[in-house]
Design a protein around this motif. Structure first.
Motif, mmCIF file in Angstrom:
data_model
loop_
_atom_site.group_PDB
_atom_site.id
_atom_site.type_symbol
_atom_site.label_atom_id
_atom_site.label_comp_id
_atom_site.label_asym_id
_atom_site.label_seq_id
_atom_site.Cartn_x
_atom_site.Cartn_y
_atom_site.Cartn_z
ATOM 1 N N GLU A 245 0.850 -1.192 0.000
ATOM 2 C CA GLU A 245 0.000 0.000 0.000
ATOM 3 C C GLU A 245 0.883 1.237 0.000
ATOM 4 O OE1 GLU A 245 -3.053 0.260 2.921
ATOM 5 O OE2 GLU A 245 -3.541 -1.870 2.850
ATOM 6 N N GLY A 246 0.713 2.084 -0.982
ATOM 7 C CA GLY A 246 1.507 3.301 -1.010
ATOM 8 C C GLY A 246 1.513 3.965 -2.372
ATOM 9 N N ARG A 297 -3.348 0.184 -3.413
ATOM 10 C CA ARG A 297 -3.113 -1.143 -2.821
ATOM 11 C C ARG A 297 -3.062 -2.161 -3.951
ATOM 12 N NH1 ARG A 297 -4.253 -4.201 1.953
ATOM 13 N NH2 ARG A 297 -4.984 -6.314 1.444
ATOM 14 N N PHE A 298 -1.955 -2.897 -4.064
ATOM 15 C CA PHE A 298 -1.795 -3.857 -5.151
ATOM 16 C C PHE A 298 -0.570 -4.739 -4.867
ATOM 17 C CE2 PHE A 298 0.519 0.003 -6.136
ATOM 18 C CZ PHE A 298 1.757 -0.439 -6.573
ATOM 19 N N PRO A 319 -1.565 2.067 7.274
ATOM 20 C CA PRO A 319 -2.810 1.350 6.936
ATOM 21 C C PRO A 319 -4.018 2.279 7.005
ATOM 22 C CG PRO A 319 -1.479 0.072 8.487
ATOM 23 C CD PRO A 319 -0.829 1.422 8.377
ATOM 24 N N GLY A 320 -4.951 2.066 6.085
ATOM 25 C CA GLY A 320 -6.164 2.870 6.041
ATOM 26 C C GLY A 320 -6.054 4.120 5.208
ATOM 27 N N ARG A 321 -4.872 4.432 4.738
ATOM 28 C CA ARG A 321 -4.692 5.650 3.941
ATOM 29 C C ARG A 321 -5.230 5.473 2.517
ATOM 30 N NH1 ARG A 321 -4.658 9.403 1.285
ATOM 31 N NH2 ARG A 321 -3.101 11.043 1.021
ATOM 32 N N VAL A 322 -5.221 4.230 2.002
ATOM 33 C CA VAL A 322 -5.662 3.978 0.629
ATOM 34 C C VAL A 322 -7.179 3.892 0.601
ATOM 35 C CG1 VAL A 322 -5.557 2.391 -1.324
ATOM 36 C CG2 VAL A 322 -3.522 2.774 0.091
#
Length: 364
Positions: A245-246, A297-298, A319-322
């Motif tokens: 995630e980023g 996220r991938f 976590p939770g930012r996407v």
């Protein structure tokens, strides 16, 4: 012989004409001042939506810098930058990337605490802007939180520069060679609506973790029947070996022309003929690095159309930012319409179809 005095009727007509001219002048001034006065009640104050000067018929993908230099006698301890851009932006203040984002109808402005980055004397606010169809807008306002005074806002005093140069970002290269920005006007305008303010977001450098390079890079051939071998722009599949995630980043040799590619992401290797692109990749001329405007996220990322080799990495976020991807509206009154491609999709696939050996009858 003295001139005859005007008749009372002539005097009345003259007064009527003067009153009419005065009323027209008052109405014209009111029409001009109304949006200015309305803007003062908005969180962005006197900021206007701006863009590069374009022809109304120009729908070619674009990426460029909008830049503004300003001076401060002494930097304020707390300053709030409110910003949004259609389609997407990456904003830098005095050489430091502080935020990135993309326009969503009805969404509030992105807000960043920029006070610690302000300097006494000269400062530079630089925004990288990208649009897949050539049109768009930028709205930004930097405000002193202690006094509420606007330090700088988007207007026609900004300069537009079409290519990346390190000195522009670092602040030591003059921006006089750029052309003046075109101002669409004060908000609300069209689908951009009235700006609203969100809670402050972390600065980009504080939010992103160290880069996570892709664990594997697999060059792929173009779909069967399109062309033979691996011509420039052929697909490249990146695999991180696990879900990440980023913000995706791509590093590549600089080129003199705008770079265009299609990005597909997923938990399994994407099929570019069966799936819609996750995003368009627009790389400014001279730019050695591309940063996605959204965290995603991938596990897999497939790149199609970029002629220059690219090293890929992800800058992780908490976590939770996407956020989940926006749904694509492909139905009108419940009727399924034909699939529509963006100008970037048309450009990328048409270039690959024009390559020597490409099958002309293949329609991607």
């Amino acid at each position: 012989m003295p001139a005859p005095l005007p008749s009372p009727a002539s005097i009345r007509r003259l007064r009527a004409w003067l009153a009419a001219y005065l009323m027209i002048a008052v109405l014209a001034a009111a029409a001009h001042l109304r949006p200015v006065l309305q803007a003062q009640s908005l969180p962005t104050a006197a900021a206007r939506w701006i863009w590069k000067p374009i022809d109304q018929l120009d729908h070619n993908p674009t990426a460029f810098y909008a830049v503004r230099d300003f001076r401060l006698g002494s930097p304020t301890a707390r300053a709030r930058l409110m910003i949004t851009a259609d389609e997407e932006y990456v904003v830098t203040l005095n050489g430091k990337r502080i935020g990135a984002g993309a326009f969503e109808p009805g969404a509030p402005l992105d807000v960043y605490e920029a006070g610690p980055l302000l300097l006494p004397g000269g400062n530079r606010l630089l925004v990288e802007l990208r649009s897949g169809d050539g049109t768009g807008g930028l709205l930004a306002s930097l405000v002193d939180e202690a006094t509420g005074r606007q330090i700088v806002g988007t207007d026609d005093g900004w300069r537009i520069l079409p290519a990346h140069q390190l000195g522009l970002v670092r602040g030591w290269m003059p921006i006089g060679a750029g052309e003046p920005a075109f101002a669409w006007g004060y908000p609300p305008i069209g689908r951009w609506g009235s700006p609203k303010v969100s809670a402050p977001r972390p600065l980009l450098g504080e939010e992103m973790g160290p880069p996570l390079p892709a664990a594997a890079m697999l060059p792929l051939s173009l779909p069967a029947g399109l062309t033979d071998g691996r011509p420039p722009g052929s697909p490249v599949l990146y695999d991180w070996g696990r879900t990440v995630e980023g913000y995706l980043t791509l590093e590549m040799p600089p080129a003199k022309d705008l770079g265009m590619a299609l990005l597909f992401t997923g938990e399994t290797p994407p099929d570019p003929l069966a799936a819609r692109p996750t995003a368009a990749v627009l790389v400014m001329p001279g730019e050695p690095e591309w940063l996605d405007a959204r965290p995603r996220r991938f596990r897999y990322a497939l790149l199609v159309g970029l002629k220059r080799p690219a090293a890929a990495a992800v800058r992780p976020v908490p976590p939770g930012r996407v956020r989940p991807p926006r749904p694509i509206r492909d139905r009108v009154f419940g009727i399924q319409g034909p699939p529509l491609r963006t100008p970037v999709e048309d450009e990328v696939w048409s270039k690959l179809q024009r390559l020597p050996g490409a099958a002309r009858g293949k329609d991607l």
